[in-house]
Design a protein around this motif. Structure first.
Motif, PDB file in Angstrom:
ATOM      1  N   LEU A 113       0.828  -1.209   0.000  1.00 26.80           N
ATOM      2  CA  LEU A 113       0.000   0.000   0.000  1.00 26.80           C
ATOM      3  C   LEU A 113       0.860   1.256   0.000  1.00 26.80           C
ATOM      4  CD1 LEU A 113      -2.822  -1.008   2.521  1.00 26.80           C
ATOM      5  CD2 LEU A 113      -3.047  -0.736   0.037  1.00 26.80           C
ATOM      6  N   SER A 114       1.965   1.254   0.754  1.00 24.86           N
ATOM      7  CA  SER A 114       2.817   2.440   0.821  1.00 24.86           C
ATOM      8  C   SER A 114       3.483   2.722  -0.514  1.00 24.86           C
ATOM      9  CB  SER A 114       3.887   2.272   1.899  1.00 24.86           C
ATOM     10  OG  SER A 114       4.810   1.260   1.545  1.00 24.86           O
ATOM     11  N   ARG A 115       3.653   1.657  -1.374  1.00 22.16           N
ATOM     12  CA  ARG A 115       4.242   1.834  -2.704  1.00 22.16           C
ATOM     13  C   ARG A 115       3.177   1.955  -3.783  1.00 22.16           C
ATOM     14  NH1 ARG A 115       9.453   3.544  -3.085  1.00 22.16           N
ATOM     15  NH2 ARG A 115      10.813   2.438  -1.626  1.00 22.16           N
ATOM     16  N   HIS A 116       1.914   2.209  -3.341  1.00 19.82           N
ATOM     17  CA  HIS A 116       0.801   2.434  -4.275  1.00 19.82           C
ATOM     18  C   HIS A 116       0.613   1.249  -5.235  1.00 19.82           C
ATOM     19  CE1 HIS A 116       0.985   6.494  -2.750  1.00 19.82           C
ATOM     20  NE2 HIS A 116       2.241   6.596  -3.162  1.00 19.82           N
ATOM     21  N   GLN A 155       2.882  -0.851  -6.402  1.00 17.54           N
ATOM     22  CA  GLN A 155       4.011  -1.151  -7.295  1.00 17.54           C
ATOM     23  C   GLN A 155       4.737  -2.395  -6.777  1.00 17.54           C
ATOM     24  OE1 GLN A 155       6.524   2.304  -7.774  1.00 17.54           O
ATOM     25  NE2 GLN A 155       4.756   3.690  -8.079  1.00 17.54           N
ATOM     26  N   ARG A 184      -8.649  -0.407  -0.287  1.00 23.40           N
ATOM     27  CA  ARG A 184      -7.267  -0.024  -0.023  1.00 23.40           C
ATOM     28  C   ARG A 184      -7.195   1.121   0.986  1.00 23.40           C
ATOM     29  NH1 ARG A 184      -6.956  -0.542  -5.705  1.00 23.40           N
ATOM     30  NH2 ARG A 184      -6.790   1.719  -5.979  1.00 23.40           N
ATOM     31  N   TRP A 211      -5.412   0.890   4.673  1.00 24.47           N
ATOM     32  CA  TRP A 211      -4.304   1.794   5.015  1.00 24.47           C
ATOM     33  C   TRP A 211      -4.586   2.548   6.325  1.00 24.47           C
ATOM     34  CZ3 TRP A 211       0.563   2.324   4.326  1.00 24.47           C
ATOM     35  CH2 TRP A 211       1.197   3.543   4.601  1.00 24.47           C
TER      36      TRP A 211
END
Length: 531
Positions: free
Chosen positions: A476-479, A481, A517, A521
């Protein structure tokens, strides 16, 4: 002036002669009393002229006379009248010497002057003095009334200061000096704010005396108003305790100021009713009607940006029945601040709540924030000392105008709710909008939701079959990726893909859904300090 020994000596009909204590004849005489007791002290109150013929005294015994005179002086007797030609043809030298040594004025009373004549002279002089005092008091009352009608409280204070040959000051409900006479007295009166605050904590009517011989003056403080909480206070400063005439003037001033205060109170209640109607129209989306009803009373307030303030007593203070007092104190502080700056303020009590419309950047808003800071400090002190502190919570809206009054009210309520949850005295809505949403996640309800949402993942990780929570946080922190998140975790991207599928299977939710998401988060943020 009350009668003195000097005035009795100069009374042509009494024919009194001073035999001792000639330098102490200016002392007032409260009464003339006849007693032949060897020890009349138990029956003395002080201030008497004692009249004797020495029937039961050995007036020629020096030691006995010294003890006798010493006890009289200690009891407050101001003079001794000795009738000659009854038991003694002249006053014995032992008594004369004893009175001279003390010193106690000794008056020789000729045989042809009966004690009754002296008593009548003293009584007549006292009555005349009281009549003069009453007459002067009525004259002072007329003058104070005239000045009040012509010039209001300021004129009354000027007249009162002249009557007392001193100074006078008027305090408002918050303990602030609103008027003083002469002009220099304002500085002296301002130093008594703490004393006024203590006086206001007592039920009206109340009074206290400040200062004395070691101070620059003697000050009397009097509460004003007929309600349980004083609405104002009067201070009068004089060089010495006021006499009878001056006391009449002070009492007249208290009565006139109380009438003025109560009249203002009635007008204030009427203004509050109008204010309530204006507020309801604003909240109902009828600013034009609100402006018409407000007229000149609140019209200026509605022409400029204002802030909505909502204050509420916390449950603990409400249970202790102190919330109403706190709300009343806050209302008085805001109204007094607005009055001193000449600005309009709309204050509407609503049970356990207080709603205020105050000019943005004005004195009332500043007084509210200052009051909250002081209460916050008091709360901190109470926590250190273990004392209970009755509290309020306050929400402050962003600047707004009549058209958006309902939105401002909602902002103030939202800020109030945040203040209650955070244990703060005051929260400004603008600060919430300019800050971060993350502090709001500390709410117990949010934490409970986050714990329930993520618990299956934590349970899975506890079995040692993978690190789904850390993987979800990294992804989640890397959207989303894959390569970047896998690198952060130190695993292959296929491993990360497998873990995310397991997250979806365990939670029964799709990570392709942006709402899912977002919730995950926020849940991770809410539980990050607890897990």
């Amino acid at each position: 002036m009350p009668p003195t020994l000097a005035s009795l000596v100069h009374h042509s009909a009494l024919k009194l002669t001073v035999r001792a204590g000639a330098d102490h004849l200016d002392v007032p005489v409260r009464w003339a009393h006849v007693s032949e007791l060897a020890d009349p002290v138990p029956y003395m109150e002080g201030g008497e002229l004692l009249l004797i013929t020495a029937l039961k005294l050995d007036a020629e015994d020096p030691e006995a006379m010294r003890r006798y005179v010493r006890r009289l002086a200690g009891a407050g007797v101001v003079g001794l009248g000795f009738a000659v030609g009854v038991n003694y043809e002249e006053i014995p030298g032992a008594l004369v010497d004893a009175c001279a040594d003390e010193p106690l004025p000794l008056l020789e009373v000729p045989r042809r002057t009966p004690f009754l004549a002296i008593s009548k002279a003293v009584s007549a002089a006292i009555a005349a003095d009281q009549y003069r005092a009453v007459t002067a008091g009525f004259a002072a009352q007329r003058e104070l009334t005239k000045q009040t009608l012509n010039s209001g409280p300021e004129g009354l204070l000027t007249a009162l200061a002249a009557q007392l040959d001193g100074w006078a000051a008027l305090y408002d409900a918050s303990g602030t000096v609103v008027a003083a006479a002469p002009d220099w007295a304002g500085r002296r009166a301002a130093r008594l704010t703490g004393e006024v605050e203590r006086l206001r904590e007592r039920p009206a009517p109340a009074s206290s005396v400040v200062g004395g011989p070691e101070h620059e003056d003697r000050v009397e403080l009097h509460s004003l108003g007929t309600g349980r909480r004083p609405r104002a206070a009067l201070a009068v400063g004089t060089a010495a305790a006021p006499g009878t005439a001056e006391r009449y003037a002070v009492h007249s001033a208290i009565a006139l100021l109380t009438l003025t205060t109560e009249r203002s109170r009635s007008l204030h209640a009427a203004e509050q009713r109008i204010g309530t109607a204006v507020l309801r129209m604003l909240l109902a989306g009828e600013p034009d009607h609100a402006r018409a009803v407000a007229g000149d009373l609140y019209g200026g307030l509605l022409d400029a940006p204002f802030r909505m303030i909502v204050a509420e007593s916390v449950p603990a203070a409400r249970a202790a029945t102190a919330g109403g007092d706190r709300l009343g104190t806050l209302a008085e502080a805001l109204e007094a601040a607005a009055a001193r700056s000449g600005e309009a303020v709309l204050v509407v009590p609503e049970g356990e709540r207080l709603v205020v419309l105050a000019a943005d950047g004005g004195a009332a808003v500043a007084a509210c924030t200052g009051w909250a800071a002081a209460l916050e400090a008091a709360r901190t002190n109470a926590e250190h000392t273990g004392a209970d502190e009755d509290e309020l919570v306050v929400g402050l809206s962003a600047p707004t105008g009549p058209i958006a009054a309902a939105a401002a009210y909602k902002q103030a309520e939202q800020a109030l709710s945040v203040a209650r949850r955070r244990g703060r005295v005051l929260v400004e809505h603008e600060r919430l909008a300019a800050g971060s949403v993350l502090p709001l996640l500390a709410d117990d309800a949010v934490k409970a939701f986050a714990d329930g949402l993520l618990r299956p993942l934590y349970a899975h990780d506890a079995t040692g079959r993978g690190d789904l929570v850390a993987s979800l946080r990294a992804w989640l922190s890397r959207h989303g990726q894959w390569d970047a998140a896998a690198a952060d975790l130190g695993v292959h991207r296929h491993t990360l893909r497998y873990r995310m599928r397991r997250v979806e299977e365990i939670l029964g939710r799709s990570l392709d859904d942006p709402d899912v998401r977002m919730e995950l988060w926020l849940a991770l943020k809410a539980t990050s300090t607890d897990q």
